[in-house]
Design a protein around this motif. Structure first.
Motif, PDB file in Angstrom:
ATOM      1  N   ARG A   1       0.807  -1.530   0.221  1.00  0.00           N
ATOM      2  CA  ARG A   1       0.628   0.293  -0.064  1.00  0.00           C
ATOM      3  C   ARG A   1       0.621   1.261   0.086  1.00  0.00           C
ATOM      4  O   ARG A   1       2.096   1.416   0.126  1.00  0.00           O
ATOM      5  N   THR A   2       0.195   1.998   0.011  1.00  0.00           N
ATOM      6  CA  THR A   2       1.010   3.613  -0.230  1.00  0.00           C
ATOM      7  C   THR A   2       1.815   3.548   1.282  1.00  0.00           C
ATOM      8  O   THR A   2       2.523   4.577   1.025  1.00  0.00           O
ATOM      9  N   ASP A   3       1.475   3.116   2.490  1.00  0.00           N
ATOM     10  CA  ASP A   3       2.141   3.987   3.762  1.00  0.00           C
ATOM     11  C   ASP A   3       2.492   2.452   4.295  1.00  0.00           C
ATOM     12  O   ASP A   3       3.099   2.890   5.499  1.00  0.00           O
ATOM     13  N   ARG A   4       2.591   0.969   3.196  1.00  0.00           N
ATOM     14  CA  ARG A   4       2.457  -0.474   3.957  1.00  0.00           C
ATOM     15  C   ARG A   4       2.227  -1.188   3.666  1.00  0.00           C
ATOM     16  O   ARG A   4       1.787  -1.271   2.602  1.00  0.00           O
ATOM     17  N   VAL A   5       3.433  -2.136   3.709  1.00  0.00           N
ATOM     18  CA  VAL A   5       3.961  -3.447   3.206  1.00  0.00           C
ATOM     19  C   VAL A   5       2.648  -4.185   4.629  1.00  0.00           C
ATOM     20  O   VAL A   5       3.390  -4.492   5.864  1.00  0.00           O
ATOM     21  N   VAL A   6       2.019  -5.563   3.899  1.00  0.00           N
ATOM     22  CA  VAL A   6       1.858  -6.516   5.041  1.00  0.00           C
ATOM     23  C   VAL A   6       2.860  -8.024   4.461  1.00  0.00           C
ATOM     24  O   VAL A   6       2.277  -8.559   2.986  1.00  0.00           O
ATOM     25  N   LEU A   7       3.530  -8.764   4.942  1.00  0.00           N
ATOM     26  CA  LEU A   7       3.520  -9.797   4.978  1.00  0.00           C
ATOM     27  C   LEU A   7       3.011 -10.538   5.453  1.00  0.00           C
ATOM     28  O   LEU A   7       1.966 -11.351   5.921  1.00  0.00           O
ATOM     29  N   ARG A   8       2.674 -11.698   4.879  1.00  0.00           N
ATOM     30  CA  ARG A   8       2.618 -13.021   4.658  1.00  0.00           C
ATOM     31  C   ARG A   8       3.010 -14.211   4.455  1.00  0.00           C
ATOM     32  O   ARG A   8       3.962 -14.626   3.612  1.00  0.00           O
ATOM     33  N   LEU A   9       3.296 -15.172   5.052  1.00  0.00           N
ATOM     34  CA  LEU A   9       3.982 -16.568   5.155  1.00  0.00           C
ATOM     35  C   LEU A   9       3.026 -17.480   5.190  1.00  0.00           C
ATOM     36  O   LEU A   9       2.636 -17.564   6.404  1.00  0.00           O
ATOM     37  N   GLN A  10       3.111 -18.503   4.657  1.00  0.00           N
ATOM     38  CA  GLN A  10       2.833 -19.777   4.458  1.00  0.00           C
ATOM     39  C   GLN A  10       2.966 -20.839   3.811  1.00  0.00           C
ATOM     40  O   GLN A  10       3.256 -20.640   1.896  1.00  0.00           O
ATOM     41  N   SER A  11       2.794 -21.957   3.899  1.00  0.00           N
ATOM     42  CA  SER A  11       3.499 -22.709   2.993  1.00  0.00           C
ATOM     43  C   SER A  11       2.237 -23.091   1.533  1.00  0.00           C
ATOM     44  O   SER A  11       1.522 -23.846   1.435  1.00  0.00           O
ATOM     45  N   ALA A  12       2.422 -23.429   0.729  1.00  0.00           N
ATOM     46  CA  ALA A  12       1.491 -23.295  -0.455  1.00  0.00           C
ATOM     47  C   ALA A  12       1.335 -25.292  -0.842  1.00  0.00           C
ATOM     48  O   ALA A  12       0.186 -24.728  -0.843  1.00  0.00           O
ATOM     49  N   ALA A  13       2.379 -26.030  -0.436  1.00  0.00           N
ATOM     50  CA  ALA A  13       2.188 -27.306  -0.664  1.00  0.00           C
ATOM     51  C   ALA A  13       1.062 -27.670   0.436  1.00  0.00           C
ATOM     52  O   ALA A  13       0.406 -27.911   0.653  1.00  0.00           O
ATOM     53  N   ALA A  14       1.007 -27.012   1.864  1.00  0.00           N
ATOM     54  CA  ALA A  14       0.846 -27.140   3.224  1.00  0.00           C
ATOM     55  C   ALA A  14      -0.087 -26.582   3.826  1.00  0.00           C
ATOM     56  O   ALA A  14      -1.006 -27.688   4.499  1.00  0.00           O
ATOM     57  N   GLY A  15      -0.352 -26.117   2.913  1.00  0.00           N
ATOM     58  CA  GLY A  15      -1.561 -24.781   3.117  1.00  0.00           C
ATOM     59  C   GLY A  15      -1.821 -24.586   4.638  1.00  0.00           C
ATOM     60  O   GLY A  15      -2.752 -24.336   5.190  1.00  0.00           O
ATOM     61  N   ALA A  16      -0.702 -24.523   5.274  1.00  0.00           N
ATOM     62  CA  ALA A  16       0.254 -24.115   6.379  1.00  0.00           C
ATOM     63  C   ALA A  16       0.927 -23.748   7.155  1.00  0.00           C
ATOM     64  O   ALA A  16       1.909 -23.540   6.086  1.00  0.00           O
ATOM     65  N   VAL A  17       1.287 -23.266   8.322  1.00  0.00           N
ATOM     66  CA  VAL A  17       2.585 -22.739   8.272  1.00  0.00           C
ATOM     67  C   VAL A  17       3.518 -23.808   9.198  1.00  0.00           C
ATOM     68  O   VAL A  17       3.379 -24.758   9.224  1.00  0.00           O
ATOM     69  N   THR A  18       4.768 -24.107   8.299  1.00  0.00           N
ATOM     70  CA  THR A  18       5.874 -24.710   8.864  1.00  0.00           C
ATOM     71  C   THR A  18       6.536 -24.632   9.328  1.00  0.00           C
ATOM     72  O   THR A  18       7.015 -22.837   8.956  1.00  0.00           O
ATOM     73  N   ASP A  19       7.792 -25.838   9.499  1.00  0.00           N
ATOM     74  CA  ASP A  19       8.906 -25.005  10.135  1.00  0.00           C
ATOM     75  C   ASP A  19       9.692 -24.439   9.194  1.00  0.00           C
ATOM     76  O   ASP A  19      10.390 -23.375   9.376  1.00  0.00           O
TER      77      ASP A  19
END
Length: 230
Positions: A70-88
């Motif tokens: 966005r013009t004033d911020r960046v939102v970052l998102r992490l998730q494994s596309a393969a697992a559909g979840a957060v892994t190690d």
């Protein structure tokens, strides 16, 4: 700086482990993904943050990283596309990204990250789900997740849709409601604000997984967290 090599078969830790592992460096677990926000003030600086994040993750970025610039911020998102979840692997990536951003003077913080879902109560999910998929253009959600029979926007912009099984007709209450998934340490403040604005608490029986609130006319929303789900 680049993402370190990891084992071929990543593991999926508990939600509590994920939250504890990265909570102190600005990430929050919301709806099965890690979110963090960087305030930049300008779109040009936001583009720099985005470039750095892709550079740090390298080839893995396409499979693990999402961004909203966005013009004033960046939102970052992490998730494994393969697992559909957060892994190690995503936990390691979160730490590496936080360090890289800090080295450039950018602070990663929870901000106001949240995810909205639309919940549709249905007696026959198999009958109503195709309609909602057709009318929205959504696709089946890949992999396991918090959603039941979930549908998602293939472009990643609109709220997810999930279907809640009913066991009897319920004409006296609305059958479509919003779920607001927030960081676990933001739920109390969000509820307090909603109650102060005229809302009421309908149920806290499932807390801290979710609280049911209603507006002055009875329209409901669930404030949800990852807690109480493992």
């Amino acid at each position: 700086m680049s993402l370190p090599s990891v084992a071929m078969s990543p593991t999926t830790p508990s939600s509590q482990h994920i939250s504890d592992a990265v909570g102190d460096i600005g990430w929050r677990l919301v709806l099965g993904a890690l979110y963090g926000e960087v305030e930049t003030g300008t779109l040009a600086l936001g583009a720099e943050v985005a470039r750095l994040a892709v550079e740090v993750l390298g080839d893995a970025a396409d499979r693990r990283l999402g961004m909203d610039v966005r013009t004033d911020r960046v939102v970052l998102r992490l998730q494994s596309a393969a697992a559909g979840a957060v892994t190690d692997v995503e936990i390691g990536a979160a730490r590496t990204l936080a360090a890289a951003l800090g080295g450039r003077g950018w602070r990663l913080q929870p901000g106001t990250v949240a995810a909205i879902e639309i919940a549709i109560d249905a007696l026959d999910i198999g009958a109503v789900r195709p309609f909602w998929q057709a009318v929205t253009g959504y696709v089946d959600e890949p992999g396991p997740s918090d959603l039941s029979d979930g549908l998602i926007d293939p472009a990643g912009r609109g709220p997810a849709i999930w279907f809640q099984q009913m066991d009897a007709p319920r004409p006296q209450r609305n059958r479509i409601h919003l779920d607001l998934d927030v960081a676990h340490d933001a739920a109390a403040d969000r509820m307090a604000a909603a109650l102060a604005a005229g809302g009421r608490l309908v149920s806290d029986a499932a807390a801290p997984a979710f609280w049911v609130l209603a507006d002055p006319e009875g329209n409901e929303v669930c404030i949800c967290t990852w807690q109480g789900r493992d």
